[in-house]
Design a protein around this motif. Structure first.
Motif, PDB file in Angstrom:
ATOM      1  N   LEU B  50      -9.547   3.872  -3.608  1.00 17.53           N
ATOM      2  CA  LEU B  50      -9.340   2.450  -3.949  1.00 17.53           C
ATOM      3  C   LEU B  50      -8.178   2.286  -4.923  1.00 17.53           C
ATOM      4  N   THR B  51      -8.168   3.148  -5.926  1.00 13.79           N
ATOM      5  CA  THR B  51      -7.098   3.082  -6.934  1.00 13.79           C
ATOM      6  C   THR B  51      -5.738   3.329  -6.286  1.00 13.79           C
ATOM      7  N   LEU B  52      -5.681   4.345  -5.455  1.00  8.98           N
ATOM      8  CA  LEU B  52      -4.403   4.678  -4.822  1.00  8.98           C
ATOM      9  C   LEU B  52      -3.973   3.603  -3.823  1.00  8.98           C
ATOM     10  N   THR B  53      -4.941   2.957  -3.210  1.00  8.35           N
ATOM     11  CA  THR B  53      -4.611   1.853  -2.300  1.00  8.35           C
ATOM     12  C   THR B  53      -3.951   0.712  -3.084  1.00  8.35           C
ATOM     13  N   GLN B  54      -4.541   0.405  -4.230  1.00  4.33           N
ATOM     14  CA  GLN B  54      -3.945  -0.631  -5.085  1.00  4.33           C
ATOM     15  C   GLN B  54      -2.542  -0.220  -5.523  1.00  4.33           C
ATOM     16  N   ASP B  55      -2.438   1.042  -5.926  1.00  8.48           N
ATOM     17  CA  ASP B  55      -1.130   1.542  -6.381  1.00  8.48           C
ATOM     18  C   ASP B  55      -0.087   1.483  -5.260  1.00  8.48           C
ATOM     19  N   THR B  56      -0.540   1.726  -4.050  1.00  9.94           N
ATOM     20  CA  THR B  56       0.381   1.678  -2.908  1.00  9.94           C
ATOM     21  C   THR B  56       1.018   0.289  -2.793  1.00  9.94           C
ATOM     22  N   PHE B  57       0.196  -0.719  -2.929  1.00 12.58           N
ATOM     23  CA  PHE B  57       0.728  -2.084  -2.775  1.00 12.58           C
ATOM     24  C   PHE B  57       1.538  -2.516  -3.999  1.00 12.58           C
ATOM     25  N   ILE B  58       1.150  -1.990  -5.148  1.00 15.55           N
ATOM     26  CA  ILE B  58       1.944  -2.302  -6.359  1.00 15.55           C
ATOM     27  C   ILE B  58       3.341  -1.697  -6.226  1.00 15.55           C
ATOM     28  N   ARG B  59       3.371  -0.464  -5.748  1.00 13.63           N
ATOM     29  CA  ARG B  59       4.674   0.200  -5.559  1.00 13.63           C
ATOM     30  C   ARG B  59       5.495  -0.497  -4.476  1.00 13.63           C
ATOM     31  N   ALA B  60       4.797  -0.904  -3.424  1.00 11.25           N
ATOM     32  CA  ALA B  60       5.485  -1.594  -2.332  1.00 11.25           C
ATOM     33  C   ALA B  60       6.105  -2.902  -2.834  1.00 11.25           C
ATOM     34  N   TRP B  61       5.355  -3.590  -3.674  1.00 12.77           N
ATOM     35  CA  TRP B  61       5.850  -4.853  -4.225  1.00 12.77           C
ATOM     36  C   TRP B  61       7.059  -4.609  -5.123  1.00 12.77           C
ATOM     37  N   ALA B  62       6.953  -3.562  -5.945  1.00 12.67           N
ATOM     38  CA  ALA B  62       8.045  -3.268  -6.869  1.00 12.67           C
ATOM     39  C   ALA B  62       9.311  -2.828  -6.130  1.00 12.67           C
ATOM     40  N   ALA B  63       9.102  -2.161  -4.980  1.00  8.77           N
ATOM     41  CA  ALA B  63      10.264  -1.605  -4.262  1.00  8.77           C
ATOM     42  C   ALA B  63      10.596  -2.405  -3.007  1.00  8.77           C
ATOM     43  N   ARG B  64      10.083  -3.622  -2.930  1.00  7.29           N
ATOM     44  CA  ARG B  64      10.251  -4.377  -1.678  1.00  7.29           C
ATOM     45  C   ARG B  64      11.720  -4.673  -1.359  1.00  7.29           C
ATOM     46  N   ALA B  65      12.526  -4.745  -2.413  1.00  8.31           N
ATOM     47  CA  ALA B  65      13.953  -5.025  -2.190  1.00  8.31           C
ATOM     48  C   ALA B  65      14.650  -3.869  -1.476  1.00  8.31           C
ATOM     49  N   SER B  66      14.066  -2.682  -1.616  1.00  8.12           N
ATOM     50  CA  SER B  66      14.706  -1.506  -0.996  1.00  8.12           C
ATOM     51  C   SER B  66      14.284  -1.321   0.461  1.00  8.12           C
TER      52      SER B  66
END
Lengths: 173, 196
Positions: B50-66
Motif C-alpha cells: 500500500l505504501t509503495l503504491t502511494q509512493d508510485t503515484f506521488i513519484r508519478a505526479w512529481a515527474a509527470r512533466a518528464s
C-alpha cells in the motif's frame, strides 16, 4: 515436419509454448511443438500441469490482491491505531497505574514524617550539649583533685651533684 | 526595463501542462489496483504494498512533466513501481521487517482465493498444493526473475512491454523467464522423483 517422439520437447520449446499468447498459440513457429504435444503423453501432461499451475497462481494472486486492496481501503480512511497497538497501550497504562499505587503510600508517609524531625533534632542536640557539659565538668573535677603520691613528678637528678658523682663512680666500676 | 516576476500562479497559464498524468484522480482510479497487485505479489507484504503504491503515484505526479508519451502510461507507472521495489528491497531494514512483519502475505491466505471450479475436496487439495508449489518456486527466484515472472504470469504483459519496463532486451527477458520456468519445473518434478 514432425518432431520425433523418441525425443521430448526441450525446455525452451516447452517454455515457448507456455509463454505464447493466445493469438500466437497457432503460429507456424510453434506448430511442431503442438504436433509433439498431441502425440506425447509425457510432454502434454507436463505442459498441462505447468499451465494449470501458472493459471492458478495468477487467479489466486489477483483475487487475493483485489481482496487486500478493498479491505485496506476501509482501513486507510481510519487513522485509529491497530488493536495490537491499543492492547500495548492498555498494558502500559495498567503498569503505570500499578506503579503509582505502589509508590503513593511511600510518598504519603514521607509527607507525614518530616514534620517532627526538627523537634527531634533539637532534643537530640540539647541532650548532646548537656552530656558534653557534664563530661567537661567531670574532667575539670578530676584535674582539680589531689594528685596521688605515686603520680608525683620525679626529682630532677641534675639538681644533686653527689648523685652524679656516685653515678660516675658506678660506671667506672 | 525589468521583466515581470514569474510567480507560481502565472506559470500554469504560461506553460499549461496538458498531459494525461495531470488528472491524478483518473490515473489513480484506473491504475491503483493494478500497481498494488504488482507490489503485493512482488514483496508479499500488504502494508508495504500500500505504501509503495502511494509512493508510485506521488513519484508519478512529481515527474509527470518528464513523461514524453513514448510508452503507455501503465508501462511508465510500472517502471516507477519497479524502481521503488528495487530501492526498498535492497535495504537490510526491509529484510528485517519482512521477517517480523505481521502483514506479510502467507500462501495459506492466498489459497483461500483459489477459484472453486471443482467442488471435490481432492481437487481443492490438489489445487492448494499446486499453488503452494508455485508460491515457493517464485520465492526462490532471483529478484529480476521474480519481477519478470510476475509481469508475465500475473500481469500478463507481452515480452516487449516487460522489456520496456525493465529496460532489458527482449532476449534477456526471455532468458530470465526460461530460468524461472526451469525452477518451477524442477519443483514440479521433485515430488514425482521422490515417489519413484
Amino acid at each position: 515436419m514432425r518432431t520425433p517422439l523418441t525425443r521430448h520437447l526441450t525446455h525452451e520449446q516447452l517454455c515457448d509454448l507456455i509463454l505464447a499468447l493466445p493469438e500466437e498459440a497457432e503460429s507456424s513457429a510453434l506448430e511442431p511443438a503442438h504436433d509433439h504435444l498431441r502425440n506425447c503423453l509425457i510432454c502434454s501432461a507436463e505442459f498441462e500441469a505447468l499451465r494449470d499451475s501458472l493459471a492458478l497462481f495468477r487467479q489466486a494472486a489477483s483475487s487475493y490482491a483485489g481482496h487486500a486492496y478493498s479491505r485496506p481501503a476501509m482501513n486507510r480512511a481510519s487513522i485509529a491505531p491497530s488493536p495490537r497497538f491499543r492492547s500495548h497501550v492498555l498494558y502500559w497504562a495498567m503498569a503505570a497505574v500499578l506503579a503509582i499505587a505502589v509508590a503513593l503510600p511511600f510518598s504519603l508517609r514521607r509527607q507525614h514524617t518530616p514534620a517532627p524531625q526538627p523537634a527531634a533534632a533539637a532534643t537530640v542536640s540539647q541532650h548532646a550539649t548537656e552530656s558534653d557539659e557534664a563530661l567537661l565538668d567531670g574532667i575539670a573535677q578530676d584535674l582539680s583533685a589531689d594528685v596521688p603520691a605515686a603520680m608525683h613528678p620525679l626529682a630532677d637528678p641534675t639538681a644533686d651533684p653527689t648523685a652524679s658523682q656516685s653515678a660516675a663512680e658506678q660506671r667506672k666500676n | 526595463m525589468s521583466s515581470p516576476a514569474i510567480t507560481s500562479e502565472s506559470l500554469p497559464a504560461m506553460h499549461p501542462l496538458v498531459t494525461p498524468l495531470d488528472d491524478m484522480d483518473t490515473l489513480v482510479a484506473t491504475y491503483e489496483q493494478r500497481i498494488f497487485r504488482f507490489h503485493l505479489v512482488s514483496i508479499r507484504d500488504r502494508d508495504l504494498a500500500l505504501t509503495l503504491t502511494q509512493d508510485t503515484f506521488i513519484r508519478a505526479w512529481a515527474a509527470r512533466a518528464s513523461f514524453r508519451g513514448d510508452c503507455a502510461i501503465s508501462t511508465w507507472l510500472m517502471r516507477i513501481a519497479l524502481n521503488l521495489i528495487r530501492d526498498h528491497t535492497r535495504t537490510d531494514r526491509f529484510r528485517f521487517w519482512k521477517r517480523v512483519s505481521e502483514t506479510a502475505v502467507d500462501v495459506a491466505d492466498v489459497s483461500e482465493h483459489i477459484p472453486h471450479r471443482e467442488s471435490s475436496p481432492e481437487a481443492a487439495l490438489i489445487a492448494r498444493e499446486q499453488l503452494a508449489l508455485v508460491w515457493d518456486s517464485v520465492a526462490r527466484l532471483s529478484e529480476r526473475q521474480r519481477t519478470i515472472f510476475t509481469l508475465r504470469f500475473v500481469e500478463e504483459l507481452e515480452l516487449a512491454e516487460i522489456a520496456a519496463i525493465t529496460a532489458m532486451p527482449i532476449s534477456t527477458v526471455k532468458t530470465h523467464l526460461y530460468r524461472a520456468l526451469a525452477t518451477l519445473r524442477a519443483c514440479h518434478n521433485a515430488p514425482h522423483k521422490e515417489s519413484l
